[in-house]
Motif scaffolding. Structure first.
Motif, PDB file in Angstrom:
ATOM      1  N   ALA A   2       0.830  -1.201   0.000  1.00 47.13           N
ATOM      2  CA  ALA A   2       0.000   0.000   0.000  1.00 47.13           C
ATOM      3  C   ALA A   2       0.870   1.258   0.000  1.00 47.13           C
ATOM      4  O   ALA A   2       0.549   2.242  -0.681  1.00 47.13           O
ATOM      5  N   SER A   3       1.979   1.223   0.731  1.00 49.94           N
ATOM      6  CA  SER A   3       2.865   2.397   0.757  1.00 49.94           C
ATOM      7  C   SER A   3       3.522   2.636  -0.594  1.00 49.94           C
ATOM      8  O   SER A   3       3.990   3.736  -0.878  1.00 49.94           O
ATOM      9  N   ARG A   4       3.549   1.613  -1.449  1.00 48.19           N
ATOM     10  CA  ARG A   4       4.131   1.730  -2.786  1.00 48.19           C
ATOM     11  C   ARG A   4       3.092   2.096  -3.844  1.00 48.19           C
ATOM     12  O   ARG A   4       3.415   2.175  -5.031  1.00 48.19           O
ATOM     13  N   GLY A   5       1.849   2.255  -3.437  1.00 46.91           N
ATOM     14  CA  GLY A   5       0.847   2.711  -4.390  1.00 46.91           C
ATOM     15  C   GLY A   5      -0.152   1.670  -4.845  1.00 46.91           C
ATOM     16  O   GLY A   5      -0.801   1.846  -5.879  1.00 46.91           O
ATOM     17  N   TYR A   6      -0.328   0.607  -4.073  1.00 47.42           N
ATOM     18  CA  TYR A   6      -1.307  -0.427  -4.399  1.00 47.42           C
ATOM     19  C   TYR A   6      -2.445  -0.417  -3.380  1.00 47.42           C
ATOM     20  O   TYR A   6      -2.232  -0.152  -2.192  1.00 47.42           O
ATOM     21  N   VAL A   7      -3.649  -0.732  -3.849  1.00 48.69           N
ATOM     22  CA  VAL A   7      -4.742  -1.059  -2.947  1.00 48.69           C
ATOM     23  C   VAL A   7      -4.644  -2.564  -2.683  1.00 48.69           C
ATOM     24  O   VAL A   7      -4.519  -3.354  -3.623  1.00 48.69           O
ATOM     25  N   VAL A   8      -4.679  -2.949  -1.423  1.00 46.75           N
ATOM     26  CA  VAL A   8      -4.481  -4.348  -1.048  1.00 46.75           C
ATOM     27  C   VAL A   8      -5.681  -4.836  -0.245  1.00 46.75           C
ATOM     28  O   VAL A   8      -6.109  -4.169   0.712  1.00 46.75           O
ATOM     29  N   ALA A   9      -6.218  -5.988  -0.626  1.00 48.03           N
ATOM     30  CA  ALA A   9      -7.311  -6.620   0.114  1.00 48.03           C
ATOM     31  C   ALA A   9      -6.813  -7.940   0.664  1.00 48.03           C
ATOM     32  O   ALA A   9      -6.537  -8.875  -0.085  1.00 48.03           O
ATOM     33  N   SER A  10      -6.658  -8.008   1.980  1.00 52.67           N
ATOM     34  CA  SER A  10      -6.197  -9.226   2.649  1.00 52.67           C
ATOM     35  C   SER A  10      -7.415  -9.953   3.201  1.00 52.67           C
ATOM     36  O   SER A  10      -8.171  -9.394   3.998  1.00 52.67           O
ATOM     37  N   VAL A  11      -7.609 -11.199   2.778  1.00 53.61           N
ATOM     38  CA  VAL A  11      -8.875 -11.901   2.989  1.00 53.61           C
ATOM     39  C   VAL A  11      -8.740 -12.991   4.044  1.00 53.61           C
ATOM     40  O   VAL A  11      -7.843 -13.831   3.971  1.00 53.61           O
ATOM     41  N   ASP A  12      -9.636 -12.975   5.025  1.00 50.77           N
ATOM     42  CA  ASP A  12      -9.778 -14.090   5.957  1.00 50.77           C
ATOM     43  C   ASP A  12     -10.818 -15.047   5.398  1.00 50.77           C
ATOM     44  O   ASP A  12     -11.922 -14.615   5.020  1.00 50.77           O
ATOM     45  N   HIS A  13     -10.498 -16.331   5.370  1.00 47.57           N
ATOM     46  CA  HIS A  13     -11.417 -17.360   4.885  1.00 47.57           C
ATOM     47  C   HIS A  13     -11.992 -18.074   6.111  1.00 47.57           C
ATOM     48  O   HIS A  13     -11.299 -18.888   6.727  1.00 47.57           O
ATOM     49  N   PRO A  14     -13.224 -17.780   6.495  1.00 49.10           N
ATOM     50  CA  PRO A  14     -13.779 -18.311   7.743  1.00 49.10           C
ATOM     51  C   PRO A  14     -13.742 -19.835   7.821  1.00 49.10           C
ATOM     52  O   PRO A  14     -13.887 -20.534   6.812  1.00 49.10           O
ATOM     53  N   TYR A  15     -13.522 -20.306   9.038  1.00 49.57           N
ATOM     54  CA  TYR A  15     -13.399 -21.721   9.363  1.00 49.57           C
ATOM     55  C   TYR A  15     -12.146 -22.351   8.767  1.00 49.57           C
ATOM     56  O   TYR A  15     -11.979 -23.563   8.805  1.00 49.57           O
ATOM     57  N   GLU A  16     -11.253 -21.511   8.203  1.00 51.19           N
ATOM     58  CA  GLU A  16      -9.958 -21.990   7.723  1.00 51.19           C
ATOM     59  C   GLU A  16      -8.822 -21.320   8.490  1.00 51.19           C
ATOM     60  O   GLU A  16      -7.656 -21.464   8.143  1.00 51.19           O
ATOM     61  N   SER A  17      -9.167 -20.570   9.515  1.00 50.93           N
ATOM     62  CA  SER A  17      -8.220 -19.883  10.384  1.00 50.93           C
ATOM     63  C   SER A  17      -8.494 -20.296  11.823  1.00 50.93           C
ATOM     64  O   SER A  17      -9.645 -20.600  12.182  1.00 50.93           O
TER      65      SER A  17
END
Length: 401
Positions: free
Chosen positions: A167-182
């Motif tokens: 993100a600091s380099r100019g990207y939009v980032v979506a970090s995804v939690d996959h329920p019941y897999e964490s």
């Protein structure tokens, strides 16, 4: 084919987070001798490495529900629900607080799973220093999007350092939690979800059953990632700042099973323009037709070497039909491409004694090579770093199958 989901390793990696405020005796019992500083360092002084790009970083958490799918692991729970942490380039200034590393509820789940409840305070996890701020105003521009998927059993938090740096380099980032897999995912209504998929994997009676579960994990995550992309770039976006995303420049990357899911997402959805697998077995085979000439990078330990123990990388490489790289990092471990080395370093403990690279080198290599790949393929900026070995990165091996 070796199933490289690392259920126990994932839990052990999360156990590293728990030791932030653990007495020396407990740390020694779990991980061998630890320096005295592991007991005396206050949680408030511990932080992830600073992002390296020119932008400040903002963050926001989304709760998304896919009404078109029942949850694959707990169907009786209803529609598939996802938690997504968004990181984005922000305007200068410091509005809002820094985001917690994990919620207190998630921290409690991890503590309970490791048998350390009452020994470590949940705040030791949730107050680990991050650099993304809530409520930050978006920077101007129409920017590339990167979706991240974590390893099996790991929450999305374990990808935070990479997400903040991108993100600091100019990207939009979506970090995804996959329920019941964490091991721990908290929903906005307070529900705390545990890793049902981990339990199913541990109890699978045969190798074939484990391989089938691995395939379901990979393809199921691909569906999750496509749904998140829908909600971020569709006609009725689920994020108020979706206008800053350039839907024509989208990449997907992941660690371990998340890396396999990156390939599965590209197979299922042509909107993903490029992908990265960080040290994960391909649970879904790359077909002979490849990925439609889209670029893909395999970045991992040198245990993933041509003709080595994981034939899925050899098979995948043969069928990749676009720009491709197979990069190994000598002295790294399975979790070197996540936050785990940082957590180990901050605590003075060692979970994987086979790793010989310093924490700084592990962080720098992951950030630099992932960033270079994205700059080249989403921004059209040729990166010499990806052309071959460099004197400044002697640990990085360009595999030639």
């Amino acid at each position: 084919m070796t199933i490289r989901l690392r259920t126990r390793t994932a839990v052990a990696a999360l156990s590293a987070m728990l030791l932030l405020a653990t007495p020396v005796a407990t740390a020694q019992a779990l991980s061998g001798p630890a320096p005295a500083r592991a007991a005396s360092t206050a949680a408030a002084t511990l932080a992830l490495p600073r992002p390296t790009g020119p932008y400040a970083v903002g963050t926001e958490v989304l709760h998304l529900t896919d009404h078109g799918r029942a949850d694959p692991w707990v169907p009786e729970s209803g529609d598939r629900e996802l938690m997504v942490s968004l990181y984005y380039p922000a305007r200068p200034g410091r509005p809002g607080a820094t985001a917690p590393y994990v919620s207190t509820g998630e921290a409690r789940l991890v503590l309970t799973g490791a048998g350390l409840e009452g020994t470590v305070q949940p705040a030791a996890l949730s107050e680990l220093g991050t650099h993304a701020r809530t409520g930050a105003r978006t920077a101007p521009g129409h920017l590339p999007l990167v979706l991240l998927s974590p390893g099996f059993g790991n929450p999305r938090a374990t990808m935070t350092s990479l997400a903040e740096d991108l993100a600091s380099r100019g990207y939009v980032v979506a970090s995804v939690d996959h329920p019941y897999e964490s091991v721990g995912t908290e929903l906005p209504d307070g529900r705390l979800l545990t890793c049902v998929a981990c339990e199913k994997m541990e109890s699978a009676p045969t190798k074939e059953a484990r391989e089938e579960l691995g395939r379901l994990l990979s393809t199921g995550r691909a569906a999750d990632l496509s749904f998140v992309l829908d909600r971020l770039t569709g006609r009725t976006p689920g994020w108020r700042n979706s206008r800053m995303i350039d839907r024509r420049r989208v990449a997907v990357a992941g660690h371990s099973i998340g890396g396999s899911a990156a390939a599965s997402a590209m197979l299922a959805d042509p909107r993903f323009d490029a992908g990265i697998n960080m040290d994960g077995t391909f649970q879904e085979r790359v077909p002979a037709s490849g990925l439609g000439e889209r670029p893909f990078m395999m970045l991992g330990t040198t245990s993933h070497s041509p003709g080595g123990g994981d034939e899925s990388w050899d098979q995948g490489w043969q069928h990749l039909d676009g720009w491709k790289r197979w990069i190994g990092v000598e002295g790294s471990g399975h979790s070197s491409f996540t936050d785990v080395p940082v957590l180990e370093d901050r605590m003075g403990v060692t979970l994987d004694p086979s790793v010989t690279l310093s924490t700084d080198r592990q962080v720098r290599i992951a950030r630099d090579y992932v960033g270079a790949f994205l700059d080249q393929h989403l921004r059209g900026r040729h990166q010499r770093l990806l052309d071959g070995p460099t004197p400044r990165n002697p640990e990085v091996v360009f595999q030639q199958p």
